[in-house]
Design an enzyme around this catalytic site. Structure first.
Site, PDB file in Angstrom:
ATOM      1  N   HIS A  84       0.857  -1.185   0.000  1.00  0.00           N
ATOM      2  CA  HIS A  84       0.000   0.000   0.000  1.00  0.00           C
ATOM      3  C   HIS A  84       0.892   1.233   0.000  1.00  0.00           C
ATOM      4  CE1 HIS A  84      -3.139   2.872   1.210  1.00  0.00           C
ATOM      5  NE2 HIS A  84      -3.962   1.984   0.687  1.00  0.00           N
ATOM      6  N   GLU A 143      -7.677  -5.674  -0.144  1.00  0.00           N
ATOM      7  CA  GLU A 143      -8.223  -6.474  -1.242  1.00  0.00           C
ATOM      8  C   GLU A 143      -8.232  -7.980  -1.005  1.00  0.00           C
ATOM      9  OE1 GLU A 143      -9.923  -4.707  -2.819  1.00  0.00           O
ATOM     10  OE2 GLU A 143      -9.006  -3.384  -4.296  1.00  0.00           O
TER      11      GLU A 143
HETATM   12  N1  ACO Z   1       4.014  -7.507  -4.648  1.00  0.00           N
HETATM   13  C1  ACO Z   1       5.321  -7.474  -4.947  1.00  0.00           C
HETATM   14  N2  ACO Z   1       6.076  -6.375  -4.858  1.00  0.00           N
HETATM   15  C2  ACO Z   1       5.478  -5.266  -4.454  1.00  0.00           C
HETATM   16  C3  ACO Z   1       4.118  -5.221  -4.126  1.00  0.00           C
HETATM   17  C4  ACO Z   1       3.388  -6.414  -4.237  1.00  0.00           C
HETATM   18  N3  ACO Z   1       2.082  -6.465  -3.933  1.00  0.00           N
HETATM   19  N4  ACO Z   1       3.794  -3.975  -3.751  1.00  0.00           N
HETATM   20  C5  ACO Z   1       4.897  -3.242  -3.867  1.00  0.00           C
HETATM   21  N5  ACO Z   1       5.919  -4.016  -4.280  1.00  0.00           N
HETATM   22  C6  ACO Z   1       7.308  -3.621  -4.474  1.00  0.00           C
HETATM   23  C7  ACO Z   1       7.517  -2.912  -5.779  1.00  0.00           C
HETATM   24  O1  ACO Z   1       7.814  -3.795  -6.829  1.00  0.00           O
HETATM   25  C8  ACO Z   1       8.671  -2.019  -5.455  1.00  0.00           C
HETATM   26  O2  ACO Z   1       9.865  -2.772  -5.455  1.00  0.00           O
HETATM   27  P1  ACO Z   1      11.223  -2.145  -6.024  1.00  0.00           P
HETATM   28  O3  ACO Z   1      11.466  -0.932  -5.172  1.00  0.00           O
HETATM   29  O4  ACO Z   1      12.195  -3.260  -5.832  1.00  0.00           O
HETATM   30  O5  ACO Z   1      10.922  -1.783  -7.441  1.00  0.00           O
HETATM   31  C9  ACO Z   1       8.396  -1.633  -3.989  1.00  0.00           C
HETATM   32  O6  ACO Z   1       7.628  -2.669  -3.449  1.00  0.00           O
HETATM   33  C10 ACO Z   1       7.639  -0.337  -3.844  1.00  0.00           C
HETATM   34  O7  ACO Z   1       6.563  -0.375  -4.747  1.00  0.00           O
HETATM   35  P2  ACO Z   1       5.837   0.892  -5.274  1.00  0.00           P
HETATM   36  O8  ACO Z   1       5.223   0.535  -6.573  1.00  0.00           O
HETATM   37  O9  ACO Z   1       6.707   2.111  -5.203  1.00  0.00           O
HETATM   38  O10 ACO Z   1       4.744   1.083  -4.200  1.00  0.00           O
HETATM   39  P3  ACO Z   1       3.473   1.926  -4.396  1.00  0.00           P
HETATM   40  O11 ACO Z   1       3.244   2.649  -3.146  1.00  0.00           O
HETATM   41  O12 ACO Z   1       3.536   2.754  -5.620  1.00  0.00           O
HETATM   42  O13 ACO Z   1       2.402   0.788  -4.670  1.00  0.00           O
HETATM   43  C11 ACO Z   1       0.537  -0.575  -4.657  1.00  0.00           C
HETATM   44  C12 ACO Z   1       1.273   0.564  -3.944  1.00  0.00           C
HETATM   45  C13 ACO Z   1       0.206  -0.126  -6.075  1.00  0.00           C
HETATM   46  C14 ACO Z   1      -0.755  -0.846  -3.912  1.00  0.00           C
HETATM   47  C15 ACO Z   1       1.430  -1.835  -4.691  1.00  0.00           C
HETATM   48  O14 ACO Z   1       1.746  -2.231  -3.371  1.00  0.00           O
HETATM   49  C16 ACO Z   1       0.815  -2.967  -5.486  1.00  0.00           C
HETATM   50  O15 ACO Z   1       0.958  -2.996  -6.701  1.00  0.00           O
HETATM   51  N6  ACO Z   1       0.104  -3.932  -4.807  1.00  0.00           N
HETATM   52  C17 ACO Z   1      -0.544  -4.992  -5.508  1.00  0.00           C
HETATM   53  C18 ACO Z   1      -1.884  -4.541  -6.085  1.00  0.00           C
HETATM   54  C19 ACO Z   1      -2.925  -4.319  -4.992  1.00  0.00           C
HETATM   55  O16 ACO Z   1      -3.101  -5.115  -4.093  1.00  0.00           O
HETATM   56  N7  ACO Z   1      -3.643  -3.187  -5.124  1.00  0.00           N
HETATM   57  C20 ACO Z   1      -4.688  -2.793  -4.189  1.00  0.00           C
HETATM   58  C21 ACO Z   1      -4.210  -1.703  -3.282  1.00  0.00           C
HETATM   59  S1  ACO Z   1      -5.412  -1.247  -2.094  1.00  0.00           S
HETATM   60  C22 ACO Z   1      -6.495  -0.257  -2.959  1.00  0.00           C
HETATM   61  O17 ACO Z   1      -6.124   0.473  -3.830  1.00  0.00           O
HETATM   62  C23 ACO Z   1      -7.900  -0.315  -2.652  1.00  0.00           C
END
Ligand code: ACO
Length: 364
Positions: free
Chosen positions: A247, A306
């Site tokens: 998140h 989720e």
């Molecule tokens: N699985 C694997 N790796 C992840 C995940 C995940 N679920 N979430 C973040 N990361 C990693 C990224 O790859 C990144 O790694 P890196 O720095 O080595 O490249 C690091 O963690 C940071 O990720 P960001 O993309 O900068 O984090 P951001 O805050 O932008 O993303 C998000 C938040 C989009 C929710 C992300 O955690 C994600 O994609 N989760 C999976 C999708 C999901 O569950 N979405 C629902 C969110 S809740 C809602 O919106 C209602």
């Protein structure tokens, strides 16, 4: 000029009285109430009234009869669903039907925009399953009528309570991507329908409200607790993200996950299918958190809303393709509150970009 901030992370772009997301403490406040205080205790209509209080000239004591009438009013638009629309994804079809509502800013339209995802999702999912749409019953509560319109039969009190708890849990959540989109559009004074359509369009992406459908695919593919770790490691090896984890704001467990897990567990008491599914989800959660800790040690990636959304909506027999639309049924109340708040005090949202492209050749 200042550097651009990727993803606007940590940028404070609005002041709001609507909700506070405390990412360090794992706490969500909705207009001064903790999530634990209202989820599973207040009806969705009551929480919508709480969110909208002061943002419309007069909010009636109870919104339920007005919301029931709004469901009836928007049902007329269902007749516009042709084969082309029915062949689209559920969220695209619901968006197209919602776009038939004229723009405006009053309470009646706001109620119709909350009724729209409920009525249209039920009609679209029934049509896609080969069944005729069912007209709303304005005398029922919103959650009860959603389940009845979707299934064609009355739902049990436990199921109605579970859906009510879900709608309340997801009704608002700070300046998430879809709410920000809704506020940007509202700031141009385009109207509430436009703001809700912007919110819905942002919500449908898999990094936001599109995640719970893929959570079900993940659980189905994993199949058994023993397979959780190898499957999750394989997904990360391929560069995939684990849906239902991570998140932007929460560095601890998303409090909505626990609210929904409680709702799933309460429902599982009366259902034969859910307990095994809950045990599988718990095993996947434990394994995913361990694997994410190992693979992404610099980032505290925790369970988000989720994972248990997927479980709850599956237990309520919504098709996974409609999960994002069910999310929109709750979040529409928040989008509208934010749009009204933006209109009441906010200026046009118009940030700047920093140009990094080529410059015209300057003759010496
Ligand atoms: N699985 C694997 N790796 C992840 C995940 C995940 N679920 N979430 C973040 N990361 C990693 C990224 O790859 C990144 O790694 P890196 O720095 O080595 O490249 C690091 O963690 C940071 O990720 P960001 O993309 O900068 O984090 P951001 O805050 O932008 O993303 C998000 C938040 C989009 C929710 C992300 O955690 C994600 O994609 N989760 C999976 C999708 C999901 O569950 N979405 C629902 C969110 S809740 C809602 O919106 C209602």
């Amino acid at each position: 000029m200042a550097q651009a901030i990727d993803g606007l992370e940590s940028v404070v772009a609005a002041e709001t009285v609507l909700s506070e997301v405390d990412g360090e403490a794992g706490r969500l406040l909705i207009r001064g109430r903790t999530l634990e205080e209202i989820a599973g205790r207040w009806s969705f209509e009551a929480v919508t009234g709480l969110l909208w209080d002061g943002f419309f000239p007069e909010i009636p004591e109870t919104l339920a009869p007005r919301l029931g009438a709004a469901r009836q009013a928007v049902f007329a638009e269902v007749s516009a669903m042709d084969d082309t629309l029915a062949g689209r994804t559920a969220v695209e079809a619901v968006r197209a039907l919602t776009a038939r509502l004229a723009d405006g800013d009053d309470l009646d339209l706001a109620l119709r925009l909350v009724a729209a995802p409920a009525v249209f999702t039920a009609a679209v999912t029934r049509r896609q399953a080969g069944h005729a749409p069912i007209a709303p019953d304005p005398a029922l509560g919103h959650a009860a009528d959603i389940l009845r319109m979707t299934r064609g039969a009355a739902a049990s009190p436990a199921e109605v309570a579970a859906l009510d708890a879900y709608l309340v849990t997801v009704c608002d959540h700070g300046l998430n991507a879809s709410t920000f989109a809704a506020r940007v559009v509202a700031s141009t004074r385009a109207g509430l329908t436009s703001a809700v359509l912007a919110g819905l369009s942002a919500l449908k992406g898999p990094l936001h409200g599109g995640a719970p459908g893929p959570v079900i695919e993940m659980l189905d593919q994993i199949g058994s607790p023993a397979n959780a770790r190898p499957w999750l490691e394989g997904a990360l090896d391929r560069g995939d993200r684990l849906m239902g984890f991570g998140h932007r704001v929460y560095r601890v467990r998303d409090p909505r996950a626990d609210a929904l897990k409680r709702a799933v567990a309460a429902l599982a008491g009366g259902s034969s299918a859910a307990p095994g599914r809950l045990a599988l989800a718990e095993a996947v959660e434990v394994a995913a958190l361990a694997v994410l800790r190992e693979r992404k040690p610099g980032r505290s990636l925790q369970t988000n809303v989720e994972l248990y959304t997927a479980l709850l909506l599956e237990a309520l027999a919504f098709p996974p393709a409609a999960f994002t639309c069910v999310f929109a049924m709750g979040r529409a109340a928040g989008w509208i509150a934010h749009a009204r708040e933006q209109l009441a005090g906010g200026r046009l949202v118009r940030p700047q970009s920093r140009y990094v492209g080529p410059r015209p050749h300057l003759a010496a």
